[in-house]
Structures are given as structure tokens and as C-alpha cells.
Design a protein around this motif. Structure first.
Motif, PDB file in Angstrom:
ATOM      1  N   VAL A 285       0.714  -1.145  -0.084  1.00 24.37           N
ATOM      2  CA  VAL A 285      -0.087  -0.077   0.027  1.00 24.37           C
ATOM      3  C   VAL A 285       0.725   1.169  -0.098  1.00 24.37           C
ATOM      4  CG1 VAL A 285      -2.070  -1.086   0.942  1.00 24.37           C
ATOM      5  CG2 VAL A 285      -0.242  -0.107   2.619  1.00 24.37           C
ATOM      6  N   VAL A 286       2.230   0.991   0.151  1.00 26.18           N
ATOM      7  CA  VAL A 286       2.929   2.261  -0.059  1.00 26.18           C
ATOM      8  C   VAL A 286       3.957   2.263  -1.261  1.00 26.18           C
ATOM      9  CG1 VAL A 286       2.797   2.812   2.443  1.00 26.18           C
ATOM     10  CG2 VAL A 286       4.864   1.426   1.781  1.00 26.18           C
ATOM     11  N   GLU A 287       4.733   3.242  -1.350  1.00 26.86           N
ATOM     12  CA  GLU A 287       5.819   3.237  -2.449  1.00 26.86           C
ATOM     13  C   GLU A 287       6.995   2.703  -2.079  1.00 26.86           C
ATOM     14  OE1 GLU A 287       5.188   6.602  -5.613  1.00 26.86           O
ATOM     15  OE2 GLU A 287       7.230   6.884  -4.848  1.00 26.86           O
ATOM     16  N   SER A 288       7.367   3.060  -0.824  1.00 26.65           N
ATOM     17  CA  SER A 288       8.628   2.543  -0.265  1.00 26.65           C
ATOM     18  C   SER A 288       8.462   2.942   1.432  1.00 26.65           C
ATOM     19  CB  SER A 288       9.928   3.046  -0.622  1.00 26.65           C
ATOM     20  OG  SER A 288       9.987   4.491  -0.426  1.00 26.65           O
ATOM     21  N   ALA A 289       9.245   2.477   2.152  1.00 26.56           N
ATOM     22  CA  ALA A 289       9.050   2.499   3.602  1.00 26.56           C
ATOM     23  C   ALA A 289      10.428   2.201   4.346  1.00 26.56           C
ATOM     24  CB  ALA A 289       8.082   1.923   4.473  1.00 26.56           C
ATOM     25  N   ASP A 290      11.065   2.645   5.314  1.00 25.94           N
ATOM     26  CA  ASP A 290      12.246   2.330   5.803  1.00 25.94           C
ATOM     27  C   ASP A 290      12.022   1.305   7.007  1.00 25.94           C
ATOM     28  OD1 ASP A 290      11.299   3.748   8.159  1.00 25.94           O
ATOM     29  OD2 ASP A 290      13.189   5.164   8.259  1.00 25.94           O
ATOM     30  N   PHE A 291      13.057   0.747   7.615  1.00 27.89           N
ATOM     31  CA  PHE A 291      13.092  -0.203   8.475  1.00 27.89           C
ATOM     32  C   PHE A 291      12.164  -0.138   9.666  1.00 27.89           C
ATOM     33  CE2 PHE A 291      14.847  -3.112  11.665  1.00 27.89           C
ATOM     34  CZ  PHE A 291      14.754  -4.446  11.179  1.00 27.89           C
ATOM     35  N   LEU A 292      12.431   1.273  10.267  1.00 27.10           N
ATOM     36  CA  LEU A 292      11.752   1.812  11.466  1.00 27.10           C
ATOM     37  C   LEU A 292      10.404   1.726  11.339  1.00 27.10           C
ATOM     38  CD1 LEU A 292      11.781   2.679  14.336  1.00 27.10           C
ATOM     39  CD2 LEU A 292      12.168   5.052  13.284  1.00 27.10           C
ATOM     40  N   PHE A 293       9.756   2.305  10.135  1.00 28.03           N
ATOM     41  CA  PHE A 293       8.487   2.415   9.800  1.00 28.03           C
ATOM     42  C   PHE A 293       7.839   1.090  10.075  1.00 28.03           C
ATOM     43  CE2 PHE A 293       4.838   2.347   6.691  1.00 28.03           C
ATOM     44  CZ  PHE A 293       4.186   3.112   7.477  1.00 28.03           C
ATOM     45  N   LEU A 294       8.441   0.125   9.271  1.00 30.04           N
ATOM     46  CA  LEU A 294       7.842  -1.439   9.140  1.00 30.04           C
ATOM     47  C   LEU A 294       7.849  -2.032  10.687  1.00 30.04           C
ATOM     48  CD1 LEU A 294       8.923  -3.167   5.860  1.00 30.04           C
ATOM     49  CD2 LEU A 294       6.852  -2.500   6.754  1.00 30.04           C
ATOM     50  N   LEU A 295       8.941  -1.620  11.264  1.00 25.40           N
ATOM     51  CA  LEU A 295       9.049  -2.216  12.961  1.00 25.40           C
ATOM     52  C   LEU A 295       7.816  -1.574  13.684  1.00 25.40           C
ATOM     53  CD1 LEU A 295      11.122  -3.710  14.190  1.00 25.40           C
ATOM     54  CD2 LEU A 295      11.838  -1.500  15.077  1.00 25.40           C
ATOM     55  N   ARG A 296       7.495  -0.312  13.452  1.00 22.43           N
ATOM     56  CA  ARG A 296       6.444   0.329  14.096  1.00 22.43           C
ATOM     57  C   ARG A 296       4.980  -0.339  13.884  1.00 22.43           C
ATOM     58  NH1 ARG A 296       8.982   2.375  18.505  1.00 22.43           N
ATOM     59  NH2 ARG A 296       9.940   4.544  18.033  1.00 22.43           N
ATOM     60  N   GLN A 297       5.057  -0.403  12.332  1.00 26.28           N
ATOM     61  CA  GLN A 297       3.680  -0.609  12.178  1.00 26.28           C
ATOM     62  C   GLN A 297       3.382  -2.341  12.151  1.00 26.28           C
ATOM     63  OE1 GLN A 297       1.378   1.615  10.666  1.00 26.28           O
ATOM     64  NE2 GLN A 297       2.798   3.142  10.885  1.00 26.28           N
ATOM     65  N   THR A 298       4.212  -3.240  12.165  1.00 22.89           N
ATOM     66  CA  THR A 298       4.032  -4.426  12.304  1.00 22.89           C
ATOM     67  C   THR A 298       4.178  -5.217  13.813  1.00 22.89           C
ATOM     68  OG1 THR A 298       6.052  -5.123  11.696  1.00 22.89           O
ATOM     69  CG2 THR A 298       4.773  -5.056   9.919  1.00 22.89           C
ATOM     70  N   ASN A 299       4.870  -4.390  14.525  1.00 20.05           N
ATOM     71  CA  ASN A 299       4.969  -4.776  15.973  1.00 20.05           C
ATOM     72  C   ASN A 299       5.805  -6.170  15.933  1.00 20.05           C
ATOM     73  OD1 ASN A 299       3.940  -2.450  17.406  1.00 20.05           O
ATOM     74  ND2 ASN A 299       1.909  -3.504  17.020  1.00 20.05           N
ATOM     75  N   LEU A 300       6.564  -6.355  14.955  1.00 23.20           N
ATOM     76  CA  LEU A 300       7.570  -7.670  14.881  1.00 23.20           C
ATOM     77  C   LEU A 300       8.863  -7.090  15.761  1.00 23.20           C
ATOM     78  CD1 LEU A 300       7.302  -8.660  11.182  1.00 23.20           C
ATOM     79  CD2 LEU A 300       6.396  -9.870  13.274  1.00 23.20           C
ATOM     80  N   THR A 301       9.407  -8.180  16.112  1.00 23.34           N
ATOM     81  CA  THR A 301      11.032  -7.759  16.765  1.00 23.34           C
ATOM     82  C   THR A 301      11.837  -7.197  15.582  1.00 23.34           C
ATOM     83  OG1 THR A 301      11.669  -9.927  16.715  1.00 23.34           O
ATOM     84  CG2 THR A 301      10.532  -9.036  19.037  1.00 23.34           C
TER      85      THR A 301
END
Lengths: 109, 217
Positions: free
Chosen positions: A35-51
Motif C-alpha cells: 500500500v506504500v511506494e517505499s518505507a524504511d525499516f523503522l516504519f515497518l518495525l512500528r507498524q508490524t510490531n515485530l521484533t
């Protein structure tokens, strides 16, 4: 006879499911990147709540499959790991989604 | 994965996460507060040049605050994202809405030029037309922006912007004094407090960690 054939087709759909995409955490990552063009690692970390470790290993797996592109670059002098879906990744996610819809529509009950 | 993945909802969630820092609320509150400060200076008899310079500085400061806030508060906590085509279309719609609003503002400005004003307001009462245009413009623009951007607090911000002029007239009628600073300052304060609360919630939810890269994971 027709029912039997349909059931067999359905089983075939299940067997053909892309297991790289099917894993829940990877599916979540792919959904966000879809759903996005690109995102950084921190963004995915925050959104997915994975470690960190979990996210990192899944991203490696997706990169090895050619579904995710990982680009390291400086954005406003800050090092960032930018992640985006490749063409193959977008296609794989779309096909997976279509296949799952078909399987669920054909399942009894 | 108990929840079904709804991509539209997911896209909206990602989009909304960038408004949960309260910075836009504070920015808009600062813009309205700039109007209140302008009114205060005007009441104090400050020359027009001082008014324009002060107003320009305050608007500039609000923009700098927003820009720095996004760069040093939001992105280090939430990460960086480049939105997809849907979000870009949304931004475009909002830009068109605000451009139309500016156009309406310009038309009103022209209407109030001495030469136009004299002939135009022979037909319509000035005390009614200006507040009516102001309220309608603010409510329509902010509501449309709130709808297209999925940014619900903009409805309330629109109301706060809209009440400024009618409240100013009402206070003048009631007290026989020029209380523009309160008429604009009070709604601005409401927006600023709201933005502050959202920002503090954002700060407590997302702590500032060290830069996270893939190698660390």
C-alpha cells in the motif's frame, strides 16, 4: 463426478500457494509494502510490531525470493534502509490474494 | 493472523499514523494565533508595516515548526514512508481545495477594495456578507479537506477557524469594545491544546530509539 473434480482443483490451488508469501509475518510485511511506494525499516518495525530480529530475517527471506528490494541510502544525511516491493513481489502478492479468495470461495461451509 | 487484511483500511491506517503526531494541529493553531496577535497589535495602534511583518514572521515560524517537527520528532520515531498513488491523489485533492480557498480569499479581498466595496455593498450589507463568506469558506474548506484526507480533527479545527469572525462581531456588540484578540485567540488556544495533547500522546507512545537499520536486526 463434477464435485470430485472441483474438489481436486481446489486442492491443487492450495498446493500451489506461495509459501514465502503465506507466512503470517511476511504477509503482513508485504501488505504494508503493497500500500506504500517505499518505507524504511523503522516504519515497518512500528507498524508490524515485530521484533527487530524477526523483521530482519523475514525481510532477508523476501529479498532472497526477489519480492522486496532493499536499498541503503542517505536521506537528508541520515542513513536509511528503504524497502519496497519489486515487480515480482507485487505480482506474487496479487496472485496470492486472488488464489486465497478462490480457495475460500470454493470451500464448503 | 486472526484479522482479515483489508488493504484499503491498512493504507488508511498508514496514512493516518502520520497525523497522529499533532503537528498539523499545532501548525494550524499557530496560524490562527497569528491572526489574534495581528488583531492585538492593531488594537495597540501598531503601523500597518509592523502588522504585516509580524504576521509574516509568525506564519513563517509556524511553517518552520511544522517542518522541523516532522523531521526531528515524527520521522525519527515513526520511520520514513513514501506514500503510494492513492495517498498522492488525496494530497492533490486537498491542495486543490486549499487553492480554491485562497481564490475565495482573494475574491473577498478584491470585494473589499475601496472602489469595488462602495458600489458592491450598496446592494448587500457589509456586516453580513463578510462573516457569512468567512464562515462558509472555513467550514467548507476544512470539511472537504477532513473528508479527503481522512483527518477527522480538521472538522473541529474548521469550526474553530470559522467562529473567529462571528465571535468578534458578537463580542463587539455585547461589550462595545474591540476584543478580536479573544475572538481569534480563544479558538486558536483550543486547537493548540488539542494538538499538544495529541503530540504528548504520540511522544509517550513512540519513544526515540537509536537509528534502526536492517543490519542491527
Amino acid at each position: 463426478m463434477k464435485v470430485k473434480k472441483k474438489g481436486k482443483e481446489n486442492l491443487q490451488h492450495i498446493v500451489e500457494i506461495d509459501r514465502v508469501v503465506h507466512e503470517p509475518a511476511r504477509l503482513l510485511i508485504l501488505s504494508y509494502l503493497y500500500v506504500v511506494e517505499s518505507a524504511d525499516f523503522l516504519f515497518l518495525l512500528r507498524q508490524t510490531n515485530l521484533t527487530k530480529g524477526n523483521l530482519s530475517s523475514h525481510l532477508m527471506r523476501l529479498e532472497n525470493a526477489g519480492y522486496v528490494s532493499i536499498e541503503k541510502k542517505f536521506v537528508e544525511k541520515i542513513p536509511r534502509t528503504l524497502l519496497s516491493l519489486t515487480k515480482d513481489g507485487r505480482k506474487a502478492f496479487h496472485e496470492y490474494s486472488q488464489r486465497m479468495k478462490k480457495i475460500f470461495s470454493e470451500l464448503p461451509g | 493472523m486472526e484479522q482479515q487484511i483489508d488493504l484499503k483500511q491498512l493504507e488508511r491506517k498508514v496514512w493516518m499514523s502520520f497525523y497522529e503526531d499533532g503537528l498539523w494541529d499545532i501548525y494550524l493553531g499557530m496560524l490562527l494565533m497569528a491572526m489574534a496577535v495581528g488583531a492585538l497589535l492593531s488594537d495597540m495602534g501598531a503601523p500597518e508595516t509592523t502588522l504585516i511583518i509580524t504576521y509574516g514572521c509568525l506564519v513563517g515560524a509556524a511553517f518552520v515548526f511544522l517542518w522541523l517537527g516532522k523531521r526531528f520528532i515524527t520521522i525519527p520515531r515513526l520511520g520514513l514512508v513514501h506514500f503510494g498513488p492513492q495517498a498522492k491523489a488525496r494530497k492533490k485533492k486537498a491542495s486543490v481545495i486549499f487553492a480554491v480557498s485562497v481564490l475565495v480569499g482573494l475574491i473577498v479581498f478584491v470585494m473589499f477594495l475601496p472602489t469595488v466595496k462602495d458600489s458592491f455593498f450598496k446592494i448587500l450589507p457589509i456586516d453580513l456578507v463578510f462573516p457569512a463568506i468567512w464562515v462558509a469558506n472555513m467550514l467548507i474548506v476544512f470539511s472537504l479537506a477532513a473528508y479527503f484526507l481522512h483527518y477527522r480533527r480538521l472538522y473541529l479545527i474548521g469550526v474553530m477557524f470559522a467562529v473567529g469572525v462571528p465571535l468578534d462581531i458578537l463580542l463587539r456588540e455585547l461589550t462595545n469594545r474591540d476584543l478580536s484578540v479573544i475572538a481569534f485567540g480563544l479558538p486558536a488556544l483550543v486547537i493548540l491544546v488539542m494538538g499538544g495533547v495529541v503530540l504528548s500522546r504520540f511522544l509517550s507512545r513512540y519513544s526515540l530509539g537509536a537509528e534502526v537499520t536492517l543490519d542491527e536486526g
